[in-house]
Design a protein around this motif. Structure first.
Motif, PDB file in Angstrom:
ATOM      1  N   ALA A   1      -1.130  23.829 -12.116  1.00  0.00           N
ATOM      2  CA  ALA A   1      -0.126  24.362 -11.601  1.00  0.00           C
ATOM      3  C   ALA A   1      -0.143  25.428 -11.294  1.00  0.00           C
ATOM      4  O   ALA A   1      -0.863  26.369 -11.653  1.00  0.00           O
ATOM      5  N   PRO A   2       0.652  26.018 -10.295  1.00  0.00           N
ATOM      6  CA  PRO A   2       0.566  27.470  -9.994  1.00  0.00           C
ATOM      7  C   PRO A   2       1.460  28.244 -11.141  1.00  0.00           C
ATOM      8  O   PRO A   2       2.418  27.592 -11.537  1.00  0.00           O
ATOM      9  N   ALA A   3       0.834  29.328 -11.397  1.00  0.00           N
ATOM     10  CA  ALA A   3       1.584  30.156 -12.465  1.00  0.00           C
ATOM     11  C   ALA A   3       2.933  30.717 -12.081  1.00  0.00           C
ATOM     12  O   ALA A   3       3.833  30.773 -12.903  1.00  0.00           O
ATOM     13  N   GLN A   4       3.016  30.944 -10.833  1.00  0.00           N
ATOM     14  CA  GLN A   4       4.492  31.572 -10.362  1.00  0.00           C
ATOM     15  C   GLN A   4       5.206  30.314  -9.549  1.00  0.00           C
ATOM     16  O   GLN A   4       4.644  29.705  -8.780  1.00  0.00           O
ATOM     17  N   ARG A   5       6.489  30.226 -10.171  1.00  0.00           N
ATOM     18  CA  ARG A   5       7.304  29.060  -9.417  1.00  0.00           C
ATOM     19  C   ARG A   5       7.343  29.363  -7.820  1.00  0.00           C
ATOM     20  O   ARG A   5       7.484  28.182  -7.050  1.00  0.00           O
ATOM     21  N   GLN A   6       7.615  30.413  -7.467  1.00  0.00           N
ATOM     22  CA  GLN A   6       7.704  30.653  -5.835  1.00  0.00           C
ATOM     23  C   GLN A   6       6.443  30.180  -5.058  1.00  0.00           C
ATOM     24  O   GLN A   6       6.592  29.922  -4.113  1.00  0.00           O
ATOM     25  N   VAL A   7       5.237  30.407  -5.807  1.00  0.00           N
ATOM     26  CA  VAL A   7       3.970  29.814  -5.029  1.00  0.00           C
ATOM     27  C   VAL A   7       4.215  28.370  -4.980  1.00  0.00           C
ATOM     28  O   VAL A   7       3.877  27.826  -3.938  1.00  0.00           O
ATOM     29  N   LEU A   8       4.507  27.437  -5.985  1.00  0.00           N
ATOM     30  CA  LEU A   8       4.712  26.206  -5.900  1.00  0.00           C
ATOM     31  C   LEU A   8       5.769  25.959  -4.852  1.00  0.00           C
ATOM     32  O   LEU A   8       5.559  24.769  -4.173  1.00  0.00           O
ATOM     33  N   HIS A   9       6.855  26.460  -4.759  1.00  0.00           N
ATOM     34  CA  HIS A   9       7.962  26.310  -3.904  1.00  0.00           C
ATOM     35  C   HIS A   9       7.517  26.389  -2.433  1.00  0.00           C
ATOM     36  O   HIS A   9       7.926  25.664  -1.629  1.00  0.00           O
ATOM     37  N   HIS A  10       6.543  27.600  -2.214  1.00  0.00           N
ATOM     38  CA  HIS A  10       6.031  27.524  -0.917  1.00  0.00           C
ATOM     39  C   HIS A  10       5.093  26.391  -0.608  1.00  0.00           C
ATOM     40  O   HIS A  10       5.186  25.979   0.649  1.00  0.00           O
ATOM     41  N   ARG A  11       4.427  25.949  -1.350  1.00  0.00           N
ATOM     42  CA  ARG A  11       3.474  24.828  -1.020  1.00  0.00           C
ATOM     43  C   ARG A  11       4.141  23.685  -0.881  1.00  0.00           C
ATOM     44  O   ARG A  11       3.889  22.809   0.177  1.00  0.00           O
ATOM     45  N   ILE A  12       5.205  23.379  -1.365  1.00  0.00           N
ATOM     46  CA  ILE A  12       6.016  22.470  -1.361  1.00  0.00           C
ATOM     47  C   ILE A  12       6.932  22.317   0.163  1.00  0.00           C
ATOM     48  O   ILE A  12       6.516  21.333   0.846  1.00  0.00           O
ATOM     49  N   GLU A  13       7.310  23.566   0.296  1.00  0.00           N
ATOM     50  CA  GLU A  13       7.830  23.547   1.799  1.00  0.00           C
ATOM     51  C   GLU A  13       6.751  23.261   2.969  1.00  0.00           C
ATOM     52  O   GLU A  13       7.185  22.827   3.898  1.00  0.00           O
ATOM     53  N   GLN A  14       5.610  24.119   2.589  1.00  0.00           N
ATOM     54  CA  GLN A  14       4.666  23.739   3.599  1.00  0.00           C
ATOM     55  C   GLN A  14       4.326  22.463   3.865  1.00  0.00           C
ATOM     56  O   GLN A  14       3.851  21.707   4.958  1.00  0.00           O
ATOM     57  N   ARG A  15       4.096  21.591   2.756  1.00  0.00           N
ATOM     58  CA  ARG A  15       3.648  20.071   2.679  1.00  0.00           C
ATOM     59  C   ARG A  15       4.652  19.461   3.456  1.00  0.00           C
ATOM     60  O   ARG A  15       4.327  18.585   4.295  1.00  0.00           O
ATOM     61  N   PHE A  16       6.084  19.754   3.063  1.00  0.00           N
ATOM     62  CA  PHE A  16       6.856  18.610   3.683  1.00  0.00           C
ATOM     63  C   PHE A  16       6.882  18.928   5.342  1.00  0.00           C
ATOM     64  O   PHE A  16       7.223  17.998   5.852  1.00  0.00           O
ATOM     65  N   VAL A  17       7.034  20.267   5.736  1.00  0.00           N
ATOM     66  CA  VAL A  17       7.037  20.423   7.099  1.00  0.00           C
ATOM     67  C   VAL A  17       5.679  20.021   7.929  1.00  0.00           C
ATOM     68  O   VAL A  17       6.020  19.179   8.738  1.00  0.00           O
ATOM     69  N   GLN A  18       4.588  19.898   7.136  1.00  0.00           N
ATOM     70  CA  GLN A  18       3.353  19.335   7.682  1.00  0.00           C
ATOM     71  C   GLN A  18       3.458  17.789   7.742  1.00  0.00           C
ATOM     72  O   GLN A  18       3.125  17.284   8.709  1.00  0.00           O
ATOM     73  N   MET A  19       3.932  17.239   6.822  1.00  0.00           N
ATOM     74  CA  MET A  19       4.269  15.843   6.783  1.00  0.00           C
ATOM     75  C   MET A  19       5.243  15.462   7.959  1.00  0.00           C
ATOM     76  O   MET A  19       4.860  14.252   8.564  1.00  0.00           O
ATOM     77  N   VAL A  20       6.234  16.053   8.078  1.00  0.00           N
ATOM     78  CA  VAL A  20       7.017  15.744   9.305  1.00  0.00           C
ATOM     79  C   VAL A  20       6.473  16.053  10.634  1.00  0.00           C
ATOM     80  O   VAL A  20       6.448  15.217  11.413  1.00  0.00           O
ATOM     81  N   GLU A  21       5.641  16.740  10.909  1.00  0.00           N
ATOM     82  CA  GLU A  21       4.798  16.960  12.019  1.00  0.00           C
ATOM     83  C   GLU A  21       3.772  16.161  12.123  1.00  0.00           C
ATOM     84  O   GLU A  21       3.477  15.717  13.283  1.00  0.00           O
ATOM     85  N   GLN A  22       3.194  15.455  11.023  1.00  0.00           N
ATOM     86  CA  GLN A  22       2.258  14.524  11.209  1.00  0.00           C
ATOM     87  C   GLN A  22       2.808  13.164  11.458  1.00  0.00           C
ATOM     88  O   GLN A  22       1.966  12.072  11.521  1.00  0.00           O
ATOM     89  N   GLY A  23       3.946  12.976  11.525  1.00  0.00           N
ATOM     90  CA  GLY A  23       4.862  11.531  11.693  1.00  0.00           C
ATOM     91  C   GLY A  23       5.684  10.954  10.859  1.00  0.00           C
ATOM     92  O   GLY A  23       5.679   9.653  10.584  1.00  0.00           O
ATOM     93  N   PHE A  24       6.014  11.627   9.538  1.00  0.00           N
ATOM     94  CA  PHE A  24       6.648  11.218   8.677  1.00  0.00           C
ATOM     95  C   PHE A  24       8.000  10.444   9.172  1.00  0.00           C
ATOM     96  O   PHE A  24       8.254   9.414   8.532  1.00  0.00           O
ATOM     97  N   VAL A  25       8.997  10.876   9.984  1.00  0.00           N
ATOM     98  CA  VAL A  25      10.117  10.472  10.737  1.00  0.00           C
ATOM     99  C   VAL A  25       9.744   8.892  11.283  1.00  0.00           C
ATOM    100  O   VAL A  25      10.349   8.132  11.179  1.00  0.00           O
ATOM    101  N   GLU A  26       8.588   8.977  11.951  1.00  0.00           N
ATOM    102  CA  GLU A  26       8.257   7.773  12.765  1.00  0.00           C
ATOM    103  C   GLU A  26       7.668   6.625  11.702  1.00  0.00           C
ATOM    104  O   GLU A  26       8.097   5.465  11.770  1.00  0.00           O
TER     105      GLU A  26
END
Length: 323
Positions: free
Chosen positions: A209-234
C-alpha cells in the motif's frame, strides 16, 4: 512432525499494485497464482473489476477468475473450498500457492475458518428487507450497532446483504454474529485447536500500500477514469441488456458497477457518476486498510518503492519459505 507446505498471501487495498508485485514474485519463484477477489470470479466483468488483461492471464494464469456467471452468487464458503483445493494441487506439484487480491473476508475465512451461523429465516429476512425499503439502510445499521457493535464496525452502512444477514442471525438466535464467533473460537481453544491450524500451511503474509493516503486516492481516481475511458460504461450497458441481472445482485453491487448502472438509469450525470464511483472505491480501500491494520503478522511494502521484490524475497527467506 512434518513441515507444513508454504503459501504466500499478497494483500492490500484496491489500486495499490498487488498484481504487478504478484507477477514479479511469480517470475522469481516457483509460484502459481490464485485470485482472492469477489468480483474477479465473474465472467464478462472485466474493465470495472480491473481484471488483468488476457495476455497477462495467459502468461501467468490466475485460478478462481471467470468461474461464475454474473447471475450466480459466490460465497466465502465456496471460496474457501475452491482455494483449498487449488492450494493442495499447487503444493502437490512442488510449487508455492500465491494468493493475491483484496477481498479480506476471504483471507480471514481461509485462515480462521467460517463460524457456523443459524440458518436463514425467510420471514425475518423479508421483514428486514421491508424495513430497509421503508426506512433506509442507515436505520438497519443503527439497529445493528445497538446489538452487535463489532459487526456494525465491520459492515459498511450501504451493504444491504450483510446488514440483513447480521440482524437476521441476532433475531433468529438471540446472539450476535460476534458472539457466535467468539463462542466458537473459545470452543476450539478449549479443545486445544489453534486457529491457524485450520489452514495447514506455513503462510507468509505480505501487504502492499502507499504510505500516504492521498497517493492511494490519486491512484484510485486515475484508474477509475481510465476504466471509463476503456469502455466501462459500455460493459455495464451490455450487462444491463440481460434480463436475469439487476443492480441488487451481488455481482452488480461490486464497486463501480452500481454507480454506472444508476448513471445509465438517468439518476445522475456523467460527472457525478465519476465522482460517486471514485468515492465508493476510496471507501472500499478504507475498509480494506481497516481490516489489514488489525491483522497480525503482516509484512508491509510501500507501493512506490523500487525494491519491493528483494524486500519480499528477504522476508520469505526469513520464514524459511524459500528453503
Amino acid at each position: 512432525m512434518s513441515r507444513l507446505p508454504p503459501a504466500i498471501f499478497l494483500m492490500g487495498p484496491t489500486a495499490a499494485g498487488k498484481t504487478d508485485l504478484a507477477i514479479e514474485l511469480a517470475q522469481a519463484l516457483p509460484c502459481e497464482l490464485i485470485s482472492v477477489d469477489s468480483a474477479l470470479v465473474y465472467r464478462g466483468m472485466d474493465i470495472g473489476t480491473a481484471k488483468p488483461p488476457s495476455a497477462l492471464l495467459e502468461a501467468f494464469p490466475h485460478r478462481l477468475i471467470d468461474i461464475r456467471d454474473p447471475a450466480q452468487s459466490y460465497s466465502a464458503a465456496e471460496f474457501v473450498s475452491d482455494a483449498r483445493e487449488a492450494m493442495a494441487e499447487i503444493s502437490a506439484s512442488g510449487r508455492i500457492p500465491l494468493l493475491v487480491g483484496g477481498t479480506m473476508l476471504y483471507y480471514r475465512a481461509l485462515l480462521d475458518g467460517l463460524a457456523e451461523m443459524p440458518p436463514a429465516d425467510a420471514q425475518i429476512r423479508a421483514a428486514l428487507e421491508a424495513q430497509a425499503e421503508a426506512e433506509g439502510l442507515a436505520a438497519l445499521h443503527r439497529q445493528l450497532a445497538e446489538v452487535d457493535p463489532e459487526s456494525a464496525a465491520r459492515i459498511h452502512p450501504n451493504d444491504p446483504q450483510r446488514l440483513v444477514r447480521a440482524l437476521e442471525v441476532y433475531r433468529v438466535s438471540g446472539m450476535s454474529m460476534s458472539e457466535h464467533r467468539a463462542r466458537q473460537r473459545a470452543q476450539k481453544a478449549g479443545a486445544g485447536e489453534s486457529e491457524r491450524s485450520i489452514l495447514p500451511y506455513t503462510v507468509a503474509q505480505l501487504s502492499i500500500a502507499p504510505a500516504q493516503r492521498q497517493v492511494l486516492h490519486h491512484r484510485i481516481e486515475q484508474r477509475f477514469v481510465q476504466m471509463v475511458e476503456q469502455g466501462f460504461v459500455e460493459e455495464v450497458e451490455t450487462l444491463r441488456e440481460r434480463r436475469d441481472l439487476n443492480p441488487e445482485m451481488p455481482s452488480m453491487r461490486a464497486v463501480g458497477y452500481r454507480q454506472v448502472w444508476s448513471y445509465l438509469d438517468g439518476d445522475y450525470a456523467r460527472d457525478e457518476m465519476l465522482q460517486r464511483g471514485v468515492a465508493a472505491t476510496r471507501q472500499l480501500a478504507k475498509r480494506q486498510l481497516t481490516w489489514l491494520r488489525g491483522w497480525d503478522g503482516i509484512h508491509w511494502l510501500e507501493t512506490s518503492a523500487r525494491d519491493n521484490l528483494p524486500r519480499a524475497l528477504k522476508y520469505l527467506e526469513s520464514l524459511s519459505i524459500l528453503s
